[in-house]
Every structure is written in C-alpha cells, then in structure tokens.
Motif scaffolding. Structure first.
Motif, PDB file in Angstrom:
ATOM      1  N   LYS A  43      20.881  30.807  46.138  1.00 43.32           N
ATOM      2  CA  LYS A  43      21.103  32.202  45.453  1.00 43.32           C
ATOM      3  C   LYS A  43      22.384  32.727  45.896  1.00 43.32           C
ATOM      4  CE  LYS A  43      16.406  32.869  44.388  1.00 43.32           C
ATOM      5  NZ  LYS A  43      15.354  33.848  43.970  1.00 43.32           N
ATOM      6  N   PHE A  44      22.956  32.484  46.938  1.00 45.42           N
ATOM      7  CA  PHE A  44      24.176  33.096  47.512  1.00 45.42           C
ATOM      8  C   PHE A  44      25.331  32.130  47.668  1.00 45.42           C
ATOM      9  CE2 PHE A  44      27.078  34.699  50.824  1.00 45.42           C
ATOM     10  CZ  PHE A  44      27.403  35.755  50.152  1.00 45.42           C
ATOM     11  N   PHE A  45      24.907  31.083  48.529  1.00 43.65           N
ATOM     12  CA  PHE A  45      26.036  29.870  48.769  1.00 43.65           C
ATOM     13  C   PHE A  45      25.825  29.071  47.354  1.00 43.65           C
ATOM     14  CE2 PHE A  45      25.231  31.660  53.021  1.00 43.65           C
ATOM     15  CZ  PHE A  45      26.395  32.176  53.458  1.00 43.65           C
ATOM     16  N   SER A  46      27.026  28.519  47.303  1.00 42.23           N
ATOM     17  CA  SER A  46      27.040  27.398  46.324  1.00 42.23           C
ATOM     18  C   SER A  46      26.220  25.946  47.071  1.00 42.23           C
ATOM     19  CB  SER A  46      28.492  27.047  45.693  1.00 42.23           C
ATOM     20  OG  SER A  46      29.357  26.441  46.833  1.00 42.23           O
TER      21      SER A  46
ATOM     22  N   ILE B 222      32.251  33.073  67.971  1.00 43.53           N
ATOM     23  CA  ILE B 222      31.544  32.566  66.940  1.00 43.53           C
ATOM     24  C   ILE B 222      32.673  31.406  66.519  1.00 43.53           C
ATOM     25  CG2 ILE B 222      31.037  33.023  64.630  1.00 43.53           C
ATOM     26  CD1 ILE B 222      30.229  35.829  65.599  1.00 43.53           C
ATOM     27  N   PRO B 223      32.375  30.359  66.040  1.00 46.72           N
ATOM     28  CA  PRO B 223      33.124  29.203  65.587  1.00 46.72           C
ATOM     29  C   PRO B 223      33.706  29.725  64.352  1.00 46.72           C
ATOM     30  CG  PRO B 223      30.958  28.187  66.135  1.00 46.72           C
ATOM     31  CD  PRO B 223      30.752  29.894  66.210  1.00 46.72           C
ATOM     32  N   LYS B 224      35.086  29.376  64.054  1.00 53.45           N
ATOM     33  CA  LYS B 224      36.068  29.689  62.799  1.00 53.45           C
ATOM     34  C   LYS B 224      35.377  29.268  61.781  1.00 53.45           C
ATOM     35  CE  LYS B 224      40.432  29.635  65.402  1.00 53.45           C
ATOM     36  NZ  LYS B 224      40.623  30.330  66.086  1.00 53.45           N
ATOM     37  N   TRP B 225      34.655  28.278  61.727  1.00 57.70           N
ATOM     38  CA  TRP B 225      34.149  27.708  60.842  1.00 57.70           C
ATOM     39  C   TRP B 225      32.842  28.528  60.235  1.00 57.70           C
ATOM     40  CZ3 TRP B 225      28.984  26.778  60.056  1.00 57.70           C
ATOM     41  CH2 TRP B 225      28.149  26.446  61.459  1.00 57.70           C
ATOM     42  N   MET B 226      32.278  29.067  60.964  1.00 57.81           N
ATOM     43  CA  MET B 226      31.200  29.932  60.643  1.00 57.81           C
ATOM     44  C   MET B 226      31.781  31.302  60.221  1.00 57.81           C
ATOM     45  SD  MET B 226      27.971  30.955  63.067  1.00 57.81           S
ATOM     46  CE  MET B 226      27.575  29.138  63.416  1.00 57.81           C
ATOM     47  N   GLN B 227      32.878  31.706  60.943  1.00 59.98           N
ATOM     48  CA  GLN B 227      33.582  33.116  60.421  1.00 59.98           C
ATOM     49  C   GLN B 227      34.064  33.020  58.930  1.00 59.98           C
ATOM     50  OE1 GLN B 227      33.845  35.826  61.615  1.00 59.98           O
ATOM     51  NE2 GLN B 227      33.650  36.001  63.683  1.00 59.98           N
ATOM     52  N   GLN B 228      34.469  31.773  58.523  1.00 61.81           N
ATOM     53  CA  GLN B 228      34.935  31.572  57.070  1.00 61.81           C
ATOM     54  C   GLN B 228      34.141  31.430  56.269  1.00 61.81           C
ATOM     55  OE1 GLN B 228      38.394  31.977  56.289  1.00 61.81           O
ATOM     56  NE2 GLN B 228      38.684  32.745  58.159  1.00 61.81           N
ATOM     57  N   LEU B 229      33.030  30.256  56.631  1.00 60.33           N
ATOM     58  CA  LEU B 229      32.022  29.907  55.633  1.00 60.33           C
ATOM     59  C   LEU B 229      30.863  30.878  55.551  1.00 60.33           C
ATOM     60  CD1 LEU B 229      32.110  26.045  56.265  1.00 60.33           C
ATOM     61  CD2 LEU B 229      33.287  27.511  54.534  1.00 60.33           C
ATOM     62  N   VAL B 230      30.398  31.691  56.487  1.00 54.31           N
ATOM     63  CA  VAL B 230      29.116  32.347  56.271  1.00 54.31           C
ATOM     64  C   VAL B 230      29.405  33.729  56.748  1.00 54.31           C
ATOM     65  CG1 VAL B 230      26.970  32.607  57.726  1.00 54.31           C
ATOM     66  CG2 VAL B 230      27.736  30.245  57.540  1.00 54.31           C
TER      67      VAL B 230
ATOM     68  N   LYS C 110      32.289  35.900  56.548  1.00 54.24           N
ATOM     69  CA  LYS C 110      33.279  36.589  55.572  1.00 54.24           C
ATOM     70  C   LYS C 110      32.614  36.522  54.291  1.00 54.24           C
ATOM     71  CE  LYS C 110      37.620  36.107  57.891  1.00 54.24           C
ATOM     72  NZ  LYS C 110      39.060  35.985  57.628  1.00 54.24           N
ATOM     73  N   PRO C 111      31.950  35.732  53.739  1.00 52.10           N
ATOM     74  CA  PRO C 111      31.216  35.689  52.379  1.00 52.10           C
ATOM     75  C   PRO C 111      30.265  36.985  52.399  1.00 52.10           C
ATOM     76  CG  PRO C 111      31.644  33.428  52.747  1.00 52.10           C
ATOM     77  CD  PRO C 111      32.011  34.375  53.868  1.00 52.10           C
ATOM     78  N   MET C 112      29.298  36.887  53.563  1.00 52.37           N
ATOM     79  CA  MET C 112      28.159  38.000  53.726  1.00 52.37           C
ATOM     80  C   MET C 112      29.032  39.175  53.632  1.00 52.37           C
ATOM     81  SD  MET C 112      25.536  35.918  56.013  1.00 52.37           S
ATOM     82  CE  MET C 112      24.333  36.969  55.615  1.00 52.37           C
ATOM     83  N   GLU C 113      29.931  39.538  54.644  1.00 57.05           N
ATOM     84  CA  GLU C 113      30.619  40.583  54.695  1.00 57.05           C
ATOM     85  C   GLU C 113      31.099  41.051  53.138  1.00 57.05           C
ATOM     86  OE1 GLU C 113      32.121  40.738  59.460  1.00 57.05           O
ATOM     87  OE2 GLU C 113      33.488  40.236  57.543  1.00 57.05           O
ATOM     88  N   GLY C 114      31.776  40.345  52.525  1.00 55.39           N
ATOM     89  CA  GLY C 114      32.350  40.605  51.090  1.00 55.39           C
ATOM     90  C   GLY C 114      31.389  40.912  50.375  1.00 55.39           C
ATOM     91  N   ALA C 115      30.290  40.543  50.487  1.00 54.95           N
ATOM     92  CA  ALA C 115      29.195  40.682  49.287  1.00 54.95           C
ATOM     93  C   ALA C 115      28.442  42.145  49.764  1.00 54.95           C
ATOM     94  CB  ALA C 115      28.140  39.583  49.292  1.00 54.95           C
ATOM     95  N   GLY C 116      28.649  42.339  51.123  1.00 55.81           N
ATOM     96  CA  GLY C 116      27.973  43.660  51.471  1.00 55.81           C
ATOM     97  C   GLY C 116      26.712  43.475  52.192  1.00 55.81           C
ATOM     98  N   ILE C 117      26.303  42.229  52.434  1.00 55.99           N
ATOM     99  CA  ILE C 117      25.034  41.890  53.136  1.00 55.99           C
ATOM    100  C   ILE C 117      25.120  42.205  54.618  1.00 55.99           C
ATOM    101  CG2 ILE C 117      23.738  39.827  53.739  1.00 55.99           C
ATOM    102  CD1 ILE C 117      24.449  38.600  51.151  1.00 55.99           C
ATOM    103  N   VAL C 118      26.132  42.167  55.278  1.00 52.44           N
ATOM    104  CA  VAL C 118      26.591  42.637  56.498  1.00 52.44           C
ATOM    105  C   VAL C 118      27.404  43.531  56.648  1.00 52.44           C
ATOM    106  CG1 VAL C 118      25.089  40.870  57.659  1.00 52.44           C
ATOM    107  CG2 VAL C 118      27.759  40.718  57.607  1.00 52.44           C
TER     108      VAL C 118
END
Length: 86
Positions: free
Chosen positions: A2-5, A64-72, A74-82
């Motif tokens: 529902k959120f991540f492709s 926090i690993p860079k991949w986690m920042q980019q893939l998890v 940032k998208p959650m921040e951008g969507a207002g989830i966190v």
C-alpha cells in the motif's frame, strides 16, 4: 503493497539480507543487534540504548544506514507518516 512499491520492497529486502550477512560476519556493531527467540532486532540511531543496556545519557551512535534513510525514512517523512528529523 500500500505504501512501498513492489520494486522498493524488493530493494529494501535485498538490503535487509545484506544486514543479516554483515551481522553474521561481525561487521554490524554488537550493540545494534538483539537476538530474539523469533529472530533478531536491529537498533540504529543516536540515543538507542535499549539494546546496549546503557543508562540514559550514555547512549551510543549506531548510525542509521544510508539505504534505510533513502528507501524507508525519507519516503515516510515525505508522506507525513513520521515527522521530519524524528
């Protein structure tokens, strides 16, 4: 999903597999991993003291690993989830 492709899920899962390999080889800081009966918990970020048993104010920085920042994160921040910068 529902959120991540599906593609994002595949990429995140590949990185999680890499974290598991790094854990097995000892490349992940021991305080970032806690063995559970059903698997492992990973702790990342400044101020994470639960896994290390450090008292408040004596936390370590398990970045926090860079991949986690980019893939998890940032998208959650951008969507207002966190909240940004949580």
């Amino acid at each position: 999903p529902k959120f991540f492709s599906y593609a994002a899920c595949d990429e995140i899962e590949a990185w999680i597999d890499q974290i598991e390999r790094e854990t097995s080889s000892g490349a992940i800081h021991p305080g970032s991993v806690e063995e559970q009966s059903h698997g492992k918990k990973y702790f990342f970020g400044t101020g994470c003291s639960y896994a290390t048993g450090h008292p408040p104010g004596k936390e370590e920085d398990h970045s926090i690993p860079k991949w986690m920042q980019q893939l998890v994160v940032k998208p959650m921040e951008g969507a207002g989830i966190v909240a940004r910068g949580w």
